[in-house]
Scaffold this motif. Structure first.
Motif, PDB file in Angstrom:
ATOM      1  N   THR A  83       5.251   2.626  12.770  1.00  0.00           N
ATOM      2  CA  THR A  83       4.698   3.816  12.120  1.00  0.00           C
ATOM      3  C   THR A  83       4.982   3.786  10.620  1.00  0.00           C
ATOM      4  O   THR A  83       4.097   4.070   9.809  1.00  0.00           O
ATOM      5  CB  THR A  83       5.296   5.099  12.746  1.00  0.00           C
ATOM      6  OG1 THR A  83       4.965   5.131  14.142  1.00  0.00           O
ATOM      7  CG2 THR A  83       4.760   6.353  12.084  1.00  0.00           C
ATOM      8  N   ALA A  84       6.200   3.425  10.250  1.00  0.00           N
ATOM      9  CA  ALA A  84       6.573   3.354   8.833  1.00  0.00           C
ATOM     10  C   ALA A  84       5.778   2.276   8.105  1.00  0.00           C
ATOM     11  O   ALA A  84       5.304   2.497   6.980  1.00  0.00           O
ATOM     12  CB  ALA A  84       8.077   3.101   8.691  1.00  0.00           C
ATOM     13  N   LEU A  85       5.606   1.130   8.743  1.00  0.00           N
ATOM     14  CA  LEU A  85       4.820   0.058   8.115  1.00  0.00           C
ATOM     15  C   LEU A  85       3.376   0.493   7.898  1.00  0.00           C
ATOM     16  O   LEU A  85       2.793   0.219   6.846  1.00  0.00           O
ATOM     17  CB  LEU A  85       4.866  -1.213   8.965  1.00  0.00           C
ATOM     18  CG  LEU A  85       6.153  -2.013   8.893  1.00  0.00           C
ATOM     19  CD1 LEU A  85       6.133  -3.148   9.917  1.00  0.00           C
ATOM     20  CD2 LEU A  85       6.378  -2.563   7.493  1.00  0.00           C
ATOM     21  N   ASP A  86       2.790   1.170   8.885  1.00  0.00           N
ATOM     22  CA  ASP A  86       1.425   1.687   8.735  1.00  0.00           C
ATOM     23  C   ASP A  86       1.356   2.676   7.574  1.00  0.00           C
ATOM     24  O   ASP A  86       0.424   2.644   6.771  1.00  0.00           O
ATOM     25  CB  ASP A  86       0.942   2.368  10.019  1.00  0.00           C
ATOM     26  CG  ASP A  86       0.613   1.390  11.119  1.00  0.00           C
ATOM     27  OD1 ASP A  86       0.483   0.176  10.838  1.00  0.00           O
ATOM     28  OD2 ASP A  86       0.498   1.837  12.285  1.00  0.00           O
ATOM     29  N   TYR A  87       2.362   3.547   7.485  1.00  0.00           N
ATOM     30  CA  TYR A  87       2.411   4.537   6.409  1.00  0.00           C
ATOM     31  C   TYR A  87       2.456   3.849   5.042  1.00  0.00           C
ATOM     32  O   TYR A  87       1.677   4.181   4.146  1.00  0.00           O
ATOM     33  CB  TYR A  87       3.628   5.443   6.590  1.00  0.00           C
ATOM     34  CG  TYR A  87       3.978   6.253   5.372  1.00  0.00           C
ATOM     35  CD1 TYR A  87       3.176   7.323   4.958  1.00  0.00           C
ATOM     36  CD2 TYR A  87       5.109   5.964   4.619  1.00  0.00           C
ATOM     37  CE1 TYR A  87       3.497   8.064   3.840  1.00  0.00           C
ATOM     38  CE2 TYR A  87       5.432   6.704   3.501  1.00  0.00           C
ATOM     39  CZ  TYR A  87       4.622   7.750   3.111  1.00  0.00           C
ATOM     40  OH  TYR A  87       4.944   8.483   1.998  1.00  0.00           O
ATOM     41  N   TYR A  88       3.364   2.909   4.892  1.00  0.00           N
ATOM     42  CA  TYR A  88       3.500   2.231   3.599  1.00  0.00           C
ATOM     43  C   TYR A  88       2.265   1.414   3.251  1.00  0.00           C
ATOM     44  O   TYR A  88       1.878   1.335   2.085  1.00  0.00           O
ATOM     45  CB  TYR A  88       4.772   1.379   3.549  1.00  0.00           C
ATOM     46  CG  TYR A  88       6.015   2.232   3.487  1.00  0.00           C
ATOM     47  CD1 TYR A  88       6.221   3.106   2.425  1.00  0.00           C
ATOM     48  CD2 TYR A  88       6.955   2.208   4.507  1.00  0.00           C
ATOM     49  CE1 TYR A  88       7.337   3.921   2.371  1.00  0.00           C
ATOM     50  CE2 TYR A  88       8.081   3.023   4.458  1.00  0.00           C
ATOM     51  CZ  TYR A  88       8.265   3.874   3.387  1.00  0.00           C
ATOM     52  OH  TYR A  88       9.364   4.680   3.343  1.00  0.00           O
ATOM     53  N   GLU A  89       1.634   0.828   4.257  1.00  0.00           N
ATOM     54  CA  GLU A  89       0.407   0.084   4.016  1.00  0.00           C
ATOM     55  C   GLU A  89      -0.701   1.016   3.516  1.00  0.00           C
ATOM     56  O   GLU A  89      -1.401   0.718   2.542  1.00  0.00           O
ATOM     57  CB  GLU A  89      -0.049  -0.624   5.294  1.00  0.00           C
ATOM     58  CG  GLU A  89      -1.322  -1.425   5.123  1.00  0.00           C
ATOM     59  CD  GLU A  89      -1.772  -2.094   6.416  1.00  0.00           C
ATOM     60  OE1 GLU A  89      -2.493  -3.100   6.296  1.00  0.00           O
ATOM     61  OE2 GLU A  89      -1.417  -1.622   7.513  1.00  0.00           O
ATOM     62  N   GLN A  90      -0.851   2.165   4.163  1.00  0.00           N
ATOM     63  CA  GLN A  90      -1.866   3.140   3.739  1.00  0.00           C
ATOM     64  C   GLN A  90      -1.557   3.694   2.354  1.00  0.00           C
ATOM     65  O   GLN A  90      -2.453   3.838   1.512  1.00  0.00           O
ATOM     66  CB  GLN A  90      -1.944   4.287   4.737  1.00  0.00           C
ATOM     67  CG  GLN A  90      -2.519   3.910   6.070  1.00  0.00           C
ATOM     68  CD  GLN A  90      -2.448   5.051   7.075  1.00  0.00           C
ATOM     69  OE1 GLN A  90      -2.295   6.208   6.707  1.00  0.00           O
ATOM     70  NE2 GLN A  90      -2.557   4.725   8.347  1.00  0.00           N
ATOM     71  N   LEU A  91      -0.285   3.990   2.111  1.00  0.00           N
ATOM     72  CA  LEU A  91       0.126   4.531   0.817  1.00  0.00           C
ATOM     73  C   LEU A  91      -0.110   3.514  -0.294  1.00  0.00           C
ATOM     74  O   LEU A  91      -0.678   3.845  -1.347  1.00  0.00           O
ATOM     75  CB  LEU A  91       1.596   4.943   0.864  1.00  0.00           C
ATOM     76  CG  LEU A  91       2.148   5.668  -0.354  1.00  0.00           C
ATOM     77  CD1 LEU A  91       1.410   6.977  -0.590  1.00  0.00           C
ATOM     78  CD2 LEU A  91       3.642   5.924  -0.168  1.00  0.00           C
ATOM     79  N   PHE A  92       0.296   2.275  -0.065  1.00  0.00           N
ATOM     80  CA  PHE A  92       0.110   1.219  -1.062  1.00  0.00           C
ATOM     81  C   PHE A  92      -1.374   1.001  -1.339  1.00  0.00           C
ATOM     82  O   PHE A  92      -1.789   0.871  -2.491  1.00  0.00           O
ATOM     83  CB  PHE A  92       0.779  -0.080  -0.588  1.00  0.00           C
ATOM     84  CG  PHE A  92       0.656  -1.200  -1.570  1.00  0.00           C
ATOM     85  CD1 PHE A  92       1.381  -1.190  -2.752  1.00  0.00           C
ATOM     86  CD2 PHE A  92      -0.191  -2.271  -1.320  1.00  0.00           C
ATOM     87  CE1 PHE A  92       1.271  -2.223  -3.672  1.00  0.00           C
ATOM     88  CE2 PHE A  92      -0.316  -3.307  -2.234  1.00  0.00           C
ATOM     89  CZ  PHE A  92       0.416  -3.287  -3.410  1.00  0.00           C
ATOM     90  N   SER A  93      -2.176   0.982  -0.291  1.00  0.00           N
ATOM     91  CA  SER A  93      -3.621   0.798  -0.441  1.00  0.00           C
ATOM     92  C   SER A  93      -4.230   1.928  -1.268  1.00  0.00           C
ATOM     93  O   SER A  93      -5.058   1.684  -2.159  1.00  0.00           O
ATOM     94  CB  SER A  93      -4.279   0.729   0.935  1.00  0.00           C
ATOM     95  OG  SER A  93      -5.668   0.583   0.804  1.00  0.00           O
ATOM     96  N   ALA A  94      -3.818   3.159  -0.999  1.00  0.00           N
ATOM     97  CA  ALA A  94      -4.324   4.305  -1.761  1.00  0.00           C
ATOM     98  C   ALA A  94      -3.929   4.192  -3.231  1.00  0.00           C
ATOM     99  O   ALA A  94      -4.733   4.487  -4.129  1.00  0.00           O
ATOM    100  CB  ALA A  94      -3.799   5.610  -1.165  1.00  0.00           C
ATOM    101  N   GLN A  95      -2.702   3.757  -3.487  1.00  0.00           N
ATOM    102  CA  GLN A  95      -2.240   3.614  -4.866  1.00  0.00           C
ATOM    103  C   GLN A  95      -2.986   2.507  -5.603  1.00  0.00           C
ATOM    104  O   GLN A  95      -3.338   2.665  -6.766  1.00  0.00           O
ATOM    105  CB  GLN A  95      -0.732   3.358  -4.887  1.00  0.00           C
ATOM    106  CG  GLN A  95       0.073   4.570  -4.467  1.00  0.00           C
ATOM    107  CD  GLN A  95       1.547   4.250  -4.300  1.00  0.00           C
ATOM    108  OE1 GLN A  95       1.932   3.120  -4.038  1.00  0.00           O
ATOM    109  NE2 GLN A  95       2.379   5.269  -4.421  1.00  0.00           N
ATOM    110  N   VAL A  96      -3.228   1.403  -4.922  1.00  0.00           N
ATOM    111  CA  VAL A  96      -3.965   0.288  -5.544  1.00  0.00           C
ATOM    112  C   VAL A  96      -5.404   0.722  -5.842  1.00  0.00           C
ATOM    113  O   VAL A  96      -5.933   0.446  -6.924  1.00  0.00           O
ATOM    114  CB  VAL A  96      -3.920  -0.975  -4.655  1.00  0.00           C
ATOM    115  CG1 VAL A  96      -4.903  -2.024  -5.127  1.00  0.00           C
ATOM    116  CG2 VAL A  96      -2.513  -1.539  -4.615  1.00  0.00           C
TER     117      VAL A  96
END
Length: 120
Positions: free
Chosen positions: A28-41
């Motif tokens: 769940t945390a990895l999915d969160y960070y992946e989505q967050l990083f993608s949104a930031q990029v």
């Protein structure tokens, strides 16, 4: 002396109460960070594109007419930028809320399993 049965039961309880929930939370945390990083990029790319486009507009200024067009373009870009920031903020907030809800649900399930296991 512990029997194989009690050792297996302890290993099963350890898997059920600690290992499996930790694995689930990590995913769940990895999915969160992946989505967050993608949104930031995505946001950084959009902001960079806006800035470069605006710089090119200003480089094309040669007279009062093109100066006026550049000012109008800058106002539109500023408006577009504010809308983009608002949308990006909402997106990040949504991603964070989803992560918090998922984490809370997993914590509740883990606590329930631990209580059930302790009763055995």
């Amino acid at each position: 002396m512990a029997t194989k049965s009690s050792t297996d039961q302890t290993a099963q309880q350890l898997e059920s109460v600690f290992v499996s929930p930790m694995r689930s939370y990590t995913l769940t945390a990895l999915d969160y960070y992946e989505q967050l990083f993608s949104a930031q990029v995505d946001a950084a790319r959009a902001y960079s594109d806006m800035a470069i486009s605006q710089a090119r507009t200003w480089l094309d200024v040669k007279d009062t007419d093109s100066f006026k067009k550049a000012l109008e373009s800058q106002q539109k870009t500023a408006s577009d930028f504010m809308e983009r920031v608002k949308g990006d903020t909402e997106k990040v907030t949504s991603i964070s809320q989803s992560f918090a809800e998922d984490s809370k649900k997993q914590a509740e399930e883990t606590t329930k399993k631990a209580v059930e296991t302790a009763k055995q």
